[in-house]
Design a protein around this motif. Structure first.
Motif, PDB file in Angstrom:
ATOM      1  N   GLU A  78       0.813  -1.210   0.000  1.00  0.00           N
ATOM      2  CA  GLU A  78       0.000   0.000   0.000  1.00  0.00           C
ATOM      3  C   GLU A  78       0.845   1.257   0.000  1.00  0.00           C
ATOM      4  OE1 GLU A  78      -3.942   1.733   2.387  1.00  0.00           O
ATOM      5  OE2 GLU A  78      -2.791   0.074   3.203  1.00  0.00           O
ATOM      6  N   ASN A  79       2.035   1.175   0.628  1.00  0.00           N
ATOM      7  CA  ASN A  79       2.914   2.349   0.689  1.00  0.00           C
ATOM      8  C   ASN A  79       3.981   2.355  -0.400  1.00  0.00           C
ATOM      9  OD1 ASN A  79       4.658   0.345   1.531  1.00  0.00           O
ATOM     10  ND2 ASN A  79       4.896   1.119   3.618  1.00  0.00           N
ATOM     11  N   GLY A  80       3.962   1.349  -1.271  1.00  0.00           N
ATOM     12  CA  GLY A  80       4.934   1.290  -2.351  1.00  0.00           C
ATOM     13  C   GLY A  80       6.320   0.869  -1.931  1.00  0.00           C
ATOM     14  N   LEU A  81       6.471   0.373  -0.719  1.00  0.00           N
ATOM     15  CA  LEU A  81       7.799   0.038  -0.197  1.00  0.00           C
ATOM     16  C   LEU A  81       7.936  -1.432   0.175  1.00  0.00           C
ATOM     17  CD1 LEU A  81       8.389   3.206   2.015  1.00  0.00           C
ATOM     18  CD2 LEU A  81       9.612   2.611  -0.072  1.00  0.00           C
ATOM     19  N   ALA A  82       7.038  -2.270  -0.311  1.00  0.00           N
ATOM     20  CA  ALA A  82       7.142  -3.701  -0.011  1.00  0.00           C
ATOM     21  C   ALA A  82       8.474  -4.243  -0.505  1.00  0.00           C
ATOM     22  CB  ALA A  82       5.991  -4.456  -0.670  1.00  0.00           C
ATOM     23  N   GLY A  83       9.136  -5.028   0.336  1.00  0.00           N
ATOM     24  CA  GLY A  83      10.384  -5.668  -0.049  1.00  0.00           C
ATOM     25  C   GLY A  83      11.648  -4.916   0.312  1.00  0.00           C
ATOM     26  N   GLU A  84      11.544  -3.775   0.976  1.00  0.00           N
ATOM     27  CA  GLU A  84      12.750  -3.015   1.327  1.00  0.00           C
ATOM     28  C   GLU A  84      13.418  -3.621   2.565  1.00  0.00           C
ATOM     29  OE1 GLU A  84      14.374  -0.871  -0.264  1.00  0.00           O
ATOM     30  OE2 GLU A  84      12.958  -0.310  -1.849  1.00  0.00           O
ATOM     31  N   VAL A  85      13.798  -4.883   2.449  1.00  0.00           N
ATOM     32  CA  VAL A  85      14.372  -5.615   3.577  1.00  0.00           C
ATOM     33  C   VAL A  85      15.772  -5.124   3.929  1.00  0.00           C
ATOM     34  CG1 VAL A  85      13.002  -7.672   3.132  1.00  0.00           C
ATOM     35  CG2 VAL A  85      15.237  -7.428   2.034  1.00  0.00           C
ATOM     36  N   GLY A  86      16.416  -4.407   3.014  1.00  0.00           N
ATOM     37  CA  GLY A  86      17.733  -3.869   3.319  1.00  0.00           C
ATOM     38  C   GLY A  86      17.717  -2.861   4.439  1.00  0.00           C
ATOM     39  N   HIS A  87      16.519  -2.355   4.765  1.00  0.00           N
ATOM     40  CA  HIS A  87      16.412  -1.353   5.826  1.00  0.00           C
ATOM     41  C   HIS A  87      15.682  -1.890   7.053  1.00  0.00           C
ATOM     42  CE1 HIS A  87      18.300   1.502   3.241  1.00  0.00           C
ATOM     43  NE2 HIS A  87      17.478   1.141   2.270  1.00  0.00           N
ATOM     44  N   VAL A  88      15.636  -3.217   7.158  1.00  0.00           N
ATOM     45  CA  VAL A  88      15.287  -3.854   8.424  1.00  0.00           C
ATOM     46  C   VAL A  88      16.546  -3.865   9.278  1.00  0.00           C
ATOM     47  CG1 VAL A  88      14.567  -6.002   9.508  1.00  0.00           C
ATOM     48  CG2 VAL A  88      13.482  -5.255   7.382  1.00  0.00           C
ATOM     49  N   VAL A  89      16.419  -3.481  10.534  1.00  0.00           N
ATOM     50  CA  VAL A  89      17.603  -3.361  11.388  1.00  0.00           C
ATOM     51  C   VAL A  89      18.164  -4.748  11.701  1.00  0.00           C
ATOM     52  CG1 VAL A  89      18.469  -2.611  13.630  1.00  0.00           C
ATOM     53  CG2 VAL A  89      16.875  -1.162  12.361  1.00  0.00           C
ATOM     54  N   ALA A  90      19.434  -4.943  11.385  1.00  0.00           N
ATOM     55  CA  ALA A  90      20.119  -6.203  11.658  1.00  0.00           C
ATOM     56  C   ALA A  90      21.037  -6.089  12.875  1.00  0.00           C
ATOM     57  CB  ALA A  90      20.940  -6.623  10.441  1.00  0.00           C
ATOM     58  N   ASP A  91      21.553  -4.895  13.136  1.00  0.00           N
ATOM     59  CA  ASP A  91      22.466  -4.665  14.250  1.00  0.00           C
ATOM     60  C   ASP A  91      22.156  -3.308  14.862  1.00  0.00           C
ATOM     61  OD1 ASP A  91      24.513  -4.392  16.051  1.00  0.00           O
ATOM     62  OD2 ASP A  91      26.129  -4.321  14.565  1.00  0.00           O
ATOM     63  N   PRO A  92      21.360  -3.277  15.939  1.00  0.00           N
ATOM     64  CA  PRO A  92      20.950  -1.986  16.519  1.00  0.00           C
ATOM     65  C   PRO A  92      22.116  -1.091  16.920  1.00  0.00           C
ATOM     66  CG  PRO A  92      19.674  -3.788  17.456  1.00  0.00           C
ATOM     67  CD  PRO A  92      20.773  -4.418  16.647  1.00  0.00           C
ATOM     68  N   ALA A  93      23.273  -1.687  17.166  1.00  0.00           N
ATOM     69  CA  ALA A  93      24.444  -0.893  17.548  1.00  0.00           C
ATOM     70  C   ALA A  93      25.373  -0.647  16.366  1.00  0.00           C
ATOM     71  CB  ALA A  93      25.207  -1.604  18.666  1.00  0.00           C
ATOM     72  N   GLY A  94      24.905  -0.959  15.180  1.00  0.00           N
ATOM     73  CA  GLY A  94      25.750  -0.868  13.995  1.00  0.00           C
ATOM     74  C   GLY A  94      25.893   0.541  13.449  1.00  0.00           C
ATOM     75  N   ARG A  95      26.416   0.626  12.252  1.00  0.00           N
ATOM     76  CA  ARG A  95      26.689   1.902  11.609  1.00  0.00           C
ATOM     77  C   ARG A  95      25.400   2.565  11.127  1.00  0.00           C
ATOM     78  NH1 ARG A  95      32.164   2.320   9.864  1.00  0.00           N
ATOM     79  NH2 ARG A  95      31.530   3.786   8.247  1.00  0.00           N
ATOM     80  N   VAL A  96      25.477   3.874  10.946  1.00  0.00           N
ATOM     81  CA  VAL A  96      24.334   4.613  10.412  1.00  0.00           C
ATOM     82  C   VAL A  96      24.231   4.327   8.917  1.00  0.00           C
ATOM     83  CG1 VAL A  96      23.354   6.892   9.975  1.00  0.00           C
ATOM     84  CG2 VAL A  96      24.508   6.418  12.151  1.00  0.00           C
ATOM     85  N   CYS A  97      23.027   3.990   8.488  1.00  0.00           N
ATOM     86  CA  CYS A  97      22.758   3.668   7.090  1.00  0.00           C
ATOM     87  C   CYS A  97      22.482   4.955   6.309  1.00  0.00           C
ATOM     88  CB  CYS A  97      21.546   2.730   7.018  1.00  0.00           C
ATOM     89  SG  CYS A  97      21.023   2.269   5.356  1.00  0.00           S
ATOM     90  N   ALA A  98      22.577   4.850   4.990  1.00  0.00           N
ATOM     91  CA  ALA A  98      22.264   6.000   4.136  1.00  0.00           C
ATOM     92  C   ALA A  98      20.819   6.441   4.308  1.00  0.00           C
ATOM     93  CB  ALA A  98      22.532   5.649   2.677  1.00  0.00           C
ATOM     94  N   CYS A  99      19.955   5.551   4.782  1.00  0.00           N
ATOM     95  CA  CYS A  99      18.544   5.899   4.971  1.00  0.00           C
ATOM     96  C   CYS A  99      18.323   6.709   6.242  1.00  0.00           C
ATOM     97  CB  CYS A  99      17.682   4.639   5.004  1.00  0.00           C
ATOM     98  SG  CYS A  99      17.726   3.731   6.568  1.00  0.00           S
ATOM     99  N   GLY A 100      19.312   6.735   7.137  1.00  0.00           N
ATOM    100  CA  GLY A 100      19.194   7.482   8.383  1.00  0.00           C
ATOM    101  C   GLY A 100      19.068   6.612   9.610  1.00  0.00           C
ATOM    102  N   LEU A 101      18.707   5.343   9.426  1.00  0.00           N
ATOM    103  CA  LEU A 101      18.632   4.428  10.561  1.00  0.00           C
ATOM    104  C   LEU A 101      20.008   3.860  10.874  1.00  0.00           C
ATOM    105  CD1 LEU A 101      15.340   2.452   9.728  1.00  0.00           C
ATOM    106  CD2 LEU A 101      15.632   4.337  11.350  1.00  0.00           C
ATOM    107  N   ARG A 102      20.096   3.188  12.009  1.00  0.00           N
ATOM    108  CA  ARG A 102      21.369   2.593  12.419  1.00  0.00           C
ATOM    109  C   ARG A 102      21.288   1.071  12.301  1.00  0.00           C
ATOM    110  NH1 ARG A 102      25.787   4.210  15.127  1.00  0.00           N
ATOM    111  NH2 ARG A 102      24.882   6.261  15.549  1.00  0.00           N
TER     112      ARG A 102
END
Length: 333
Positions: free
Chosen positions: A161-185
């Motif tokens: 519905e939001n046009g973002l189905a499948g964006e699994v690359g931006h599911v958090v894998a390591d909460p203490a990890g590096r900052v992603c280009a999307c803005g999340l860590r």
């Protein structure tokens, strides 16, 4: 680059363009889905419209028939109705009316789709053994500069519905990890995409670890060194395999699919990537009746690096959109 066989070509011809973080590929296909021309060039995000238009125009000069339509596969949030792309963070695109701009430049119908979804659509028409009996359900996990999944269920591309189905690359894998280009860590992309693999190797070299890796290694260098027994590279590839196996498990459990295809630049690692992922899936199946039921008959495979699934999927979309929209298989789910 390959030129067409001028005999037996069935029109209309369509172009499929796949825009990646590092390279852009184009194929020209006839009405039977046969490739007549293909070419790969480095991606130029600063002049993307001009680059794609130039690639199509160059191809036209090599063909006995003109190109009737163009399909473009691109990362980010794609509005297929407007032909626009937004939030393509690895290309530095905030918003771009890519389809209308290309249509104005080329003078032919142009259609835009998310790259992994275009690839999944093409794969849903191709059986793993090359026969015509292709499954109606497939997930394509694209691992390159970024990570995303294209999903086809019951023969229909899943956009959400939001046009973002499948964006699994931006599911958090390591909460203490590096900052992603999307803005999340700590997104999956920050630990398992091609640049992330290379970065981990660079960090190990900078820390003085004993390794056969060359200075500033690529992801391909890491997988080659891992296959050769390099301890640092094995450590990195094991960590990547852990994260990717979890991502695949989540896709299978959430979607109830049996076929997961891994593609993108990192997939060129071949067995050095696939074998550790499969070993983790086997281990999880042995430890859980639920995982055995879900993944016991699942097929996790690598797409050959010689294939161009995004470009071929984009061509298939263009062919369907100018031919029989009622059977295009890219519905609004």
């Amino acid at each position: 680059m390959t030129a067409p066989d001028r005999l037996g070509i069935a029109g209309p011809l369509v172009a499929g363009v796949d825009v990646g973080g590092t390279k852009t590929s184009i194929v020209i296909e006839d009405d039977r889905g046969r490739i007549l021309y293909e070419h790969v060039a480095p991606t130029d995000p600063s002049a993307l419209v001009d680059q794609i238009a130039g690639l199509v125009d160059d191809a036209r000069r090599h063909l006995p028939l003109d190109v009737a339509a163009v399909g473009v596969a691109v990362p980010g949030r794609v509005d297929v109705d407007r032909g626009s792309v937004s939030m393509a963070v690895n290309l530095g695109i905030n918003h771009l009316p890519l389809g209308p701009m290309l249509q104005a430049a080329l003078g032919i119908p142009t259609f835009v789709e998310h790259d992994a979804r275009a690839a999944a659509l093409w794969l849903s028409e191709q059986a793993a053994d090359g026969t015509a009996d292709a499954p109606a359900h497939v997930a394509f996990l694209a691992i390159g500069t970024g990570i995303s999944a294209g999903i086809v269920l019951d023969g229909v591309v899943l956009r959400g519905e939001n046009g973002l189905a499948g964006e699994v690359g931006h599911v958090v894998a390591d909460p203490a990890g590096r900052v992603c280009a999307c803005g999340l860590r700590g997104c999956l992309e920050t630990v398992a995409a091609g640049p992330a693999i290379a970065r981990q190797a660079d960090e190990a070299i900078a820390a003085g670890r004993d390794t056969i890796l060359p200075p500033h290694p690529s992801a391909a260098d890491v997988f080659r060194a891992s296959a050769a027994g390099d301890a640092v590279s094995i450590e990195i590839t094991d960590r990547v395999a852990d994260h990717l196996a979890r991502a695949i498990r989540s896709l299978v459990l959430t979607l109830g699919i049996r076929r997961v295809v891994i593609g993108g630049g990192v997939a060129a690692a071949g067995p050095a990537l696939l074998d550790p992922i499969r070993s983790r899936i086997i281990r999880e199946r042995a430890g859980s009746p639920l995982i055995q039921a879900a993944l016991g008959d699942a097929n996790v495979e690598l797409l050959s690096p010689t294939e161009a699934p995004g470009a071929r999927g984009a061509a298939a979309i263009a062919r369907r959109r100018i031919g029989s929209p009622e059977r295009e298989g890219v519905g609004e789910r």
